[in-house]
Write a protein that holds these residues in place. Structure first.
Motif, PDB file in Angstrom:
ATOM      1  N   ASP A 112     -32.469 -74.132 -87.251  1.00  0.00           N
ATOM      2  CA  ASP A 112     -33.644 -73.451 -88.303  1.00  0.00           C
ATOM      3  C   ASP A 112     -33.606 -71.328 -87.656  1.00  0.00           C
ATOM      4  N   VAL A 113     -33.266 -71.249 -87.661  1.00  0.00           N
ATOM      5  CA  VAL A 113     -32.878 -69.477 -87.266  1.00  0.00           C
ATOM      6  C   VAL A 113     -32.014 -68.625 -87.651  1.00  0.00           C
ATOM      7  N   ALA A 114     -32.455 -67.500 -88.378  1.00  0.00           N
ATOM      8  CA  ALA A 114     -31.297 -67.513 -88.990  1.00  0.00           C
ATOM      9  C   ALA A 114     -30.983 -66.162 -88.183  1.00  0.00           C
ATOM     10  N   PHE A 115     -29.587 -66.083 -88.615  1.00  0.00           N
ATOM     11  CA  PHE A 115     -29.071 -64.649 -87.902  1.00  0.00           C
ATOM     12  C   PHE A 115     -27.468 -63.764 -88.524  1.00  0.00           C
ATOM     13  N   ALA A 116     -27.442 -62.981 -88.048  1.00  0.00           N
ATOM     14  CA  ALA A 116     -27.302 -60.957 -88.757  1.00  0.00           C
ATOM     15  C   ALA A 116     -26.445 -60.631 -87.611  1.00  0.00           C
ATOM     16  N   ASP A 117     -25.827 -60.428 -88.010  1.00  0.00           N
ATOM     17  CA  ASP A 117     -25.159 -58.875 -86.925  1.00  0.00           C
ATOM     18  C   ASP A 117     -25.269 -57.795 -87.348  1.00  0.00           C
ATOM     19  N   SER A 118     -25.842 -56.942 -86.886  1.00  0.00           N
ATOM     20  CA  SER A 118     -26.130 -55.707 -87.496  1.00  0.00           C
ATOM     21  C   SER A 118     -26.150 -54.181 -87.054  1.00  0.00           C
ATOM     22  N   PRO A 119     -24.145 -53.911 -85.734  1.00  0.00           N
ATOM     23  CA  PRO A 119     -24.081 -53.023 -85.307  1.00  0.00           C
ATOM     24  C   PRO A 119     -24.954 -51.464 -86.471  1.00  0.00           C
ATOM     25  N   VAL A 120     -25.299 -50.374 -85.192  1.00  0.00           N
ATOM     26  CA  VAL A 120     -25.816 -49.838 -85.741  1.00  0.00           C
ATOM     27  C   VAL A 120     -24.538 -48.586 -85.156  1.00  0.00           C
ATOM     28  N   SER A 121     -24.407 -47.044 -86.036  1.00  0.00           N
ATOM     29  CA  SER A 121     -23.921 -46.085 -85.394  1.00  0.00           C
ATOM     30  C   SER A 121     -24.884 -45.203 -86.017  1.00  0.00           C
ATOM     31  N   GLY A 122     -24.245 -44.162 -85.185  1.00  0.00           N
ATOM     32  CA  GLY A 122     -25.518 -42.605 -85.118  1.00  0.00           C
ATOM     33  C   GLY A 122     -25.671 -42.193 -84.258  1.00  0.00           C
ATOM     34  N   GLY A 123     -25.583 -42.777 -83.086  1.00  0.00           N
ATOM     35  CA  GLY A 123     -25.480 -42.326 -81.659  1.00  0.00           C
ATOM     36  C   GLY A 123     -26.926 -42.190 -81.496  1.00  0.00           C
ATOM     37  N   VAL A 124     -27.521 -41.502 -80.625  1.00  0.00           N
ATOM     38  CA  VAL A 124     -28.997 -41.370 -79.977  1.00  0.00           C
ATOM     39  C   VAL A 124     -29.523 -40.658 -80.659  1.00  0.00           C
ATOM     40  N   ARG A 125     -29.358 -39.592 -81.680  1.00  0.00           N
ATOM     41  CA  ARG A 125     -30.060 -38.143 -82.089  1.00  0.00           C
ATOM     42  C   ARG A 125     -30.881 -39.484 -83.167  1.00  0.00           C
ATOM     43  N   ALA A 126     -29.373 -40.377 -84.157  1.00  0.00           N
ATOM     44  CA  ALA A 126     -29.864 -40.828 -85.224  1.00  0.00           C
ATOM     45  C   ALA A 126     -30.843 -42.037 -84.828  1.00  0.00           C
ATOM     46  N   ALA A 127     -30.986 -42.684 -83.744  1.00  0.00           N
ATOM     47  CA  ALA A 127     -31.761 -43.854 -83.301  1.00  0.00           C
ATOM     48  C   ALA A 127     -32.993 -42.874 -82.966  1.00  0.00           C
ATOM     49  N   GLU A 128     -33.324 -42.027 -82.768  1.00  0.00           N
ATOM     50  CA  GLU A 128     -34.604 -41.456 -82.325  1.00  0.00           C
ATOM     51  C   GLU A 128     -35.209 -41.242 -83.284  1.00  0.00           C
ATOM     52  N   ALA A 129     -34.654 -40.247 -84.755  1.00  0.00           N
ATOM     53  CA  ALA A 129     -34.887 -39.942 -85.646  1.00  0.00           C
ATOM     54  C   ALA A 129     -35.571 -41.128 -87.208  1.00  0.00           C
ATOM     55  N   GLY A 130     -34.783 -42.846 -86.420  1.00  0.00           N
ATOM     56  CA  GLY A 130     -34.536 -43.148 -87.259  1.00  0.00           C
ATOM     57  C   GLY A 130     -33.360 -43.103 -88.588  1.00  0.00           C
ATOM     58  N   THR A 131     -32.369 -42.877 -88.121  1.00  0.00           N
ATOM     59  CA  THR A 131     -31.361 -42.248 -89.634  1.00  0.00           C
ATOM     60  C   THR A 131     -30.180 -43.042 -89.587  1.00  0.00           C
ATOM     61  N   LEU A 132     -30.253 -44.215 -88.846  1.00  0.00           N
ATOM     62  CA  LEU A 132     -28.799 -45.092 -88.075  1.00  0.00           C
ATOM     63  C   LEU A 132     -28.166 -45.463 -89.361  1.00  0.00           C
ATOM     64  N   THR A 133     -27.037 -45.815 -88.840  1.00  0.00           N
ATOM     65  CA  THR A 133     -26.295 -46.601 -90.097  1.00  0.00           C
ATOM     66  C   THR A 133     -25.991 -47.878 -89.555  1.00  0.00           C
ATOM     67  N   VAL A 134     -26.309 -49.112 -91.049  1.00  0.00           N
ATOM     68  CA  VAL A 134     -25.979 -50.292 -89.585  1.00  0.00           C
ATOM     69  C   VAL A 134     -25.651 -51.083 -90.864  1.00  0.00           C
ATOM     70  N   MET A 135     -24.268 -51.804 -89.976  1.00  0.00           N
ATOM     71  CA  MET A 135     -23.434 -52.321 -90.869  1.00  0.00           C
ATOM     72  C   MET A 135     -23.836 -54.271 -91.012  1.00  0.00           C
ATOM     73  N   VAL A 136     -24.311 -54.841 -91.481  1.00  0.00           N
ATOM     74  CA  VAL A 136     -25.317 -56.538 -91.396  1.00  0.00           C
ATOM     75  C   VAL A 136     -23.818 -57.098 -92.538  1.00  0.00           C
ATOM     76  N   GLY A 137     -23.804 -58.073 -91.148  1.00  0.00           N
ATOM     77  CA  GLY A 137     -22.629 -59.367 -91.947  1.00  0.00           C
ATOM     78  C   GLY A 137     -24.162 -60.629 -91.644  1.00  0.00           C
ATOM     79  N   ALA A 138     -24.094 -61.340 -93.004  1.00  0.00           N
ATOM     80  CA  ALA A 138     -25.555 -62.214 -92.999  1.00  0.00           C
ATOM     81  C   ALA A 138     -25.053 -62.846 -94.549  1.00  0.00           C
ATOM     82  N   ASP A 139     -25.766 -64.518 -94.978  1.00  0.00           N
ATOM     83  CA  ASP A 139     -25.937 -65.042 -96.151  1.00  0.00           C
ATOM     84  C   ASP A 139     -26.699 -63.634 -96.415  1.00  0.00           C
ATOM     85  N   ALA A 140     -26.560 -64.127 -98.305  1.00  0.00           N
ATOM     86  CA  ALA A 140     -27.396 -63.095 -98.746  1.00  0.00           C
ATOM     87  C   ALA A 140     -29.093 -63.342 -98.883  1.00  0.00           C
ATOM     88  N   ARG A 141     -28.802 -64.910 -98.382  1.00  0.00           N
ATOM     89  CA  ARG A 141     -30.862 -64.315 -97.817  1.00  0.00           C
ATOM     90  C   ARG A 141     -31.530 -64.084 -96.644  1.00  0.00           C
TER      91      ARG A 141
END
Length: 295
Positions: A112-141
């Motif tokens: 009973d643990v949910a899972f979402a694959d959520s890789p990010v893109s944008g590099g270190v600068r975007a990670a620091e700025a909080g502006t990454l792009t995230v591509m999510v694979g999961a059910d709607a809930r």
């Protein structure tokens, strides 16, 4: 919210740092030294094991080199599985592979643990700025549950489909990026060798149809400037392209250019070594013809 973050690499550390500002944060890293360094700089608790890190967490995030490492820290007496509570959620920001993600999701569902694959893109600068792009694979809930967590470090969050979809598009994205890096380096050293000004050539390219994210952002900041600041290991780029090729072949695609991109990355990896950053690709071709792309 209590957040557990496992994996404090070049991208993971600045992602985790955002949680330390407004949430209760517990962190874990495979390398104890990096864990101590992070804990000394941010308001958080350093866990000694994955089990300890995830115990009692409302949300768990992983950001490791590959899906195999995520699967590895799930297991054993001190693994995440031993610490998860029913109703939990694992958000995997690793640049991983769809098949392993689906296997992990199935295993977590049994407890009973949910899972979402959520890789990010944008590099270190975007990670620091909080502006990454995230591509999510999961059910709607699960996607709905993940969004408020991901918003702590991302400005664009897209639900790509069921589990595995996030890792699929991330791998293809990175394969396309890798191809652009290699082709830019090959083409530009030829132009500079012929006597064309590098800065002028890049400016024209970036106002023409041959431009790319690499040529527009990283080339001016890292190549023309001569900085070449490390941000992404060549071995990880090679891994991502391999994942993309496996995925494409499963869909019946017979890749031509991306297949050659994967082969080229293996050759470059062998020539440059395990610790080389992907920007070393440019220097490799510069040395080949005896020029530098600077200006």
């Amino acid at each position: 919210m209590k957040v557990a973050f496992l994996g404090l690499g070049a991208i993971g550390a600045p992602m985790a740092a955002h949680f330390s500002k407004s949430h209760e944060l517990v962190v874990w890293n495979r390398t104890p030294e990096r864990l101590r360094e992070f804990a000394a700089l941010h308001a958080c608790t350093a866990a000694s094991t994955p089990k300890e890190a995830v115990k009692g967490a409302d949300a768990v995030l992983t950001c490791l080199p590959a899906s195999a490492q995520v699967e590895e820290i799930l297991q054993g007496d001190n693994g995440m599985m031993a610490g998860f509570s029913p109703g939990g959620i694992l958000i995997d920001c690793t640049s991983g592979d769809p098949d392993t993600s689906r296997r992990i999701a199935q295993r977590l569902a049994e407890v009973d643990v949910a899972f979402a694959d959520s890789p990010v893109s944008g590099g270190v600068r975007a990670a620091e700025a909080g502006t990454l792009t995230v591509m999510v694979g999961a059910d709607a809930r699960t996607y709905e549950r993940a969004v408020p967590v991901l918003q702590c470090f991302a400005s664009k969050i897209e639900h790509m489909g069921p589990v595995g979809a996030g890792h699929a598009i991330k791998s293809v994205n990175n394969a396309l990026f890798a191809s652009s890096v290699i082709t830019f380096a090959e083409g530009m050293v030829g132009l500079v060798k012929d006597g064309i000004n590098a800065h002028q050539a890049v400016d024209v390219l970036n106002n023409s149809s041959g431009r790319s994210r690499f040529s527009e952002v990283l080339v001016p900041a890292q190549v023309l400037s001569g900085k070449f600041a490390p941000s992404f290991r060549l071995t990880l780029m090679e891994k991502d392209v391999s994942i993309a090729l496996d995925f494409l072949k499963q869909q019946g695609v017979v890749p031509l250019v991306l297949q050659r991109t994967g082969e080229a990355l293996r050759e470059l990896h062998n020539a440059l070594g395990d610790n080389a950053d992907f920007l070393e690709i440019v220097k490799y071709f510069e040395r080949q013809v005896g020029v530098e792309i600077r200006g």
